[in-house]
Design a protein around this motif. Structure first.
Motif, PDB file in Angstrom:
ATOM      1  N   SER A   1       0.855  -1.188   0.000  1.00  0.00           N
ATOM      2  CA  SER A   1       0.000   0.000   0.000  1.00  0.00           C
ATOM      3  C   SER A   1       0.890   1.238   0.000  1.00  0.00           C
ATOM      4  O   SER A   1       2.093   1.162   0.227  1.00  0.00           O
ATOM      5  CB  SER A   1      -0.889   0.000   1.239  1.00  0.00           C
ATOM      6  OG  SER A   1      -0.089   0.231   2.377  1.00  0.00           O
TER       7      SER A   1
ATOM      8  N   CYS B   1      -2.185   1.241 -11.640  1.00  0.00           N
ATOM      9  CA  CYS B   1      -1.853  -0.174 -11.514  1.00  0.00           C
ATOM     10  C   CYS B   1      -3.110  -0.984 -11.207  1.00  0.00           C
ATOM     11  O   CYS B   1      -4.069  -0.458 -10.660  1.00  0.00           O
ATOM     12  CB  CYS B   1      -0.825  -0.371 -10.397  1.00  0.00           C
ATOM     13  SG  CYS B   1       0.839   0.143 -10.821  1.00  0.00           S
ATOM     14  N   PRO B   2      -3.093  -2.288 -11.562  1.00  0.00           N
ATOM     15  CA  PRO B   2      -4.279  -3.126 -11.361  1.00  0.00           C
ATOM     16  C   PRO B   2      -4.715  -3.175  -9.904  1.00  0.00           C
ATOM     17  O   PRO B   2      -3.876  -3.180  -8.995  1.00  0.00           O
ATOM     18  CB  PRO B   2      -3.809  -4.515 -11.824  1.00  0.00           C
ATOM     19  CG  PRO B   2      -2.585  -4.285 -12.630  1.00  0.00           C
ATOM     20  CD  PRO B   2      -1.986  -2.998 -12.177  1.00  0.00           C
ATOM     21  N   ASN B   3      -6.011  -3.184  -9.680  1.00  0.00           N
ATOM     22  CA  ASN B   3      -6.610  -3.362  -8.350  1.00  0.00           C
ATOM     23  C   ASN B   3      -6.287  -2.232  -7.388  1.00  0.00           C
ATOM     24  O   ASN B   3      -6.418  -2.380  -6.183  1.00  0.00           O
ATOM     25  CB  ASN B   3      -6.168  -4.691  -7.720  1.00  0.00           C
ATOM     26  CG  ASN B   3      -6.345  -5.867  -8.668  1.00  0.00           C
ATOM     27  OD1 ASN B   3      -7.387  -5.982  -9.317  1.00  0.00           O
ATOM     28  ND2 ASN B   3      -5.354  -6.716  -8.784  1.00  0.00           N
ATOM     29  N   GLY B   4      -5.831  -1.094  -7.885  1.00  0.00           N
ATOM     30  CA  GLY B   4      -5.514   0.019  -7.005  1.00  0.00           C
ATOM     31  C   GLY B   4      -4.319  -0.228  -6.106  1.00  0.00           C
ATOM     32  O   GLY B   4      -4.108   0.494  -5.143  1.00  0.00           O
ATOM     33  N   ARG B   5      -3.540  -1.259  -6.413  1.00  0.00           N
ATOM     34  CA  ARG B   5      -2.352  -1.567  -5.603  1.00  0.00           C
ATOM     35  C   ARG B   5      -1.126  -1.343  -6.461  1.00  0.00           C
ATOM     36  O   ARG B   5      -0.918  -2.057  -7.441  1.00  0.00           O
ATOM     37  CB  ARG B   5      -2.385  -3.034  -5.134  1.00  0.00           C
ATOM     38  CG  ARG B   5      -3.603  -3.367  -4.302  1.00  0.00           C
ATOM     39  CD  ARG B   5      -3.495  -2.840  -2.920  1.00  0.00           C
ATOM     40  NE  ARG B   5      -2.720  -3.717  -2.064  1.00  0.00           N
ATOM     41  CZ  ARG B   5      -2.477  -3.464  -0.781  1.00  0.00           C
ATOM     42  NH1 ARG B   5      -2.925  -2.346  -0.247  1.00  0.00           N
ATOM     43  NH2 ARG B   5      -1.774  -4.280  -0.054  1.00  0.00           N
TER      44      ARG B   5
END
Ligand SMILES: [Zn+2]
Length: 75
Positions: free
Chosen positions: A3, A57-61
């Motif tokens: 995160s 980036c994928p998935n907000g991660r």
């Protein structure tokens, strides 16, 4: 994937470690172009903030992380 908070605490730890000479921005294959553009090794006072501005980036991660470049790689 880390995160944003984990990235910041990782960067602080690396900066505080005297054995760390440079800080590398490592980028996973699935990282967005904004993050890919930051890949490289930086002086401690010139490290870009992760995730990159406009990160998608994928998935907000963010698929990026900080890696130490140590002084004692070549003994
Ligand atoms: Zn990204």
């Amino acid at each position: 994937m880390p995160s944003a908070n984990e990235l910041q605490s990782a960067l602080t730890r690396l900066r505080d470690n005297p054995r760390v000479r440079l800080i590398r921005v490592a980028v996973a294959d699935e990282a967005c172009p904004a993050c890919q553009a930051l890949q490289g090794a930086y002086a401690k006072n010139a490290v870009p903030v992760l995730p990159a501005e406009g990160c998608s980036c994928p998935n907000g991660r963010p698929a990026v992380y900080y890696e130490p470049v140590l002084d004692e790689i070549y003994p």
